[in-house]
Design a protein around this motif. Structure first.
Motif, mmCIF file in Angstrom:
data_model
loop_
_atom_site.group_PDB
_atom_site.id
_atom_site.type_symbol
_atom_site.label_atom_id
_atom_site.label_comp_id
_atom_site.label_asym_id
_atom_site.label_seq_id
_atom_site.Cartn_x
_atom_site.Cartn_y
_atom_site.Cartn_z
ATOM 1 N N GLU A 95 3.310 -3.147 -3.448
ATOM 2 C CA GLU A 95 4.098 -3.365 -2.225
ATOM 3 C C GLU A 95 3.307 -4.053 -1.125
ATOM 4 O O GLU A 95 3.888 -4.629 -0.201
ATOM 5 N N TYR A 96 1.962 -4.004 -1.207
ATOM 6 C CA TYR A 96 1.143 -4.559 -0.130
ATOM 7 C C TYR A 96 0.378 -5.811 -0.555
ATOM 8 O O TYR A 96 -0.395 -6.346 0.246
ATOM 9 N N SER A 122 9.648 0.686 5.331
ATOM 10 C CA SER A 122 8.976 1.534 4.335
ATOM 11 C C SER A 122 7.482 1.644 4.587
ATOM 12 O O SER A 122 6.814 2.496 3.999
#
Length: 272
Positions: A95-96, A122
């Motif tokens: 996600e990063y 999120s």
């Protein structure tokens, strides 16, 4: 009086009264080794969806950490957001990827600042800033809150829409109730109207019967009047006959009287 947080970091200053709430994670080392401390602000870092944000923390005392192992960890998942070791960026959670950067300009001064680009909702949560330098290890927690104005607008509109739908449903229910009540009242009125019409017809029949009875009574009265007239005529006739008979009786009585007188006189005449 101001306290400068960070090693030679002029942009991160807070009043000295906020020093006590700082989160300081101290990890005792093996005997004979030096101790390090990671300092992070207790104040929550805020950002808006789509912005870039910098999560700041630093070593105390200040120390060059370019050859240290630095990890930023998402606490709720315990997964790596960014991993740096000896000048190299290592693996991180999917996600990063492509969205994080350890600000290396401050590493020599002991700053462990992490930039996250294009933050999302999120990304909100707590992050652990951990550093290991030889046998020394320390960490601190930074809290990030990401707000989404668009989602707030959607939330407001959702609430407004829910209120409108509730009002519409309530209005529909009330209208249905009123309509059913009106229909029931209309049916009741029609039933009563039918009863009134039936009663009116019954009264008309009664009136007709009474009128017929009145006509029959009139006919009977007329017949009685005729009979009375006939009786009166008969009475007159009887009276007339009675008068005639009386007259005749009187005349006949007078004749009989003369006859009764004649024999005696005749006898006397004979004896004389």
């Amino acid at each position: 009086m101001a306290f400068t947080s960070g090693c030679n970091h002029p942009s991160f200053t807070l009043p000295w009264r906020t020093l006590l709430p700082y989160l300081v994670a101290l990890h005792p080392l093996q005997p004979g080794s030096a101790q390090i401390t990671v300092v992070a602000p207790s104040l929550r870092v805020t950002a808006i969806v789509g912005q870039d944000v910098v999560l700041r923390c630093h070593l105390s005392p200040c120390k060059d950490v370019r050859n240290s192992d630095i990890r930023w960890i998402q606490q709720r998942s315990s997964r790596l957001v960014h991993h740096y070791r000896n000048g190299v960026d290592l693996g991180q959670m999917e996600e990063y990827k492509g969205r994080t950067e350890l600000l290396r300009d401050g590493l020599s001064d002991g700053n462990l600042d992490l930039r996250i680009t294009a933050v999302t909702s999120s990304d909100s949560g707590s992050y652990s800033c951990a550093v290991q330098d030889g046998d020394a290890y320390a960490e601190a927690v930074v809290n990030l809150e990401v707000s989404d104005p668009f989602s707030m607008i959607i939330l407001y509109w959702t609430v407004a829409l829910a209120v409108i739908i509730t009002l519409l449903v309530g209005s529909f229910v009330v209208n249905v109730f009123l309509h059913r009540k009106k229909v029931a009242q209309s049916r009741e009125l029609k039933r009563k109207d039918a009863e009134l019409v039936e009663k009116a017809a019954a009264l008309e029949r009664k009136d007709a019967e009474l009128a017929e009875q009145a006509a029959q009574s009139k006919q009977r009265d007329a017949m009685l009047d005729k009979h009375v007239l006939k009786l009166e005529e008969k009475t007159d006739e009887v009276e007339n006959w009675n008068s005639v008979l009386k007259k005749d009786s009187e005349e006949m009585g007078y004749g009989f009287g003369d006859l009764s007188k004649s024999p005696s006189q005749h006898g006397r005449n004979l004896w004389s």
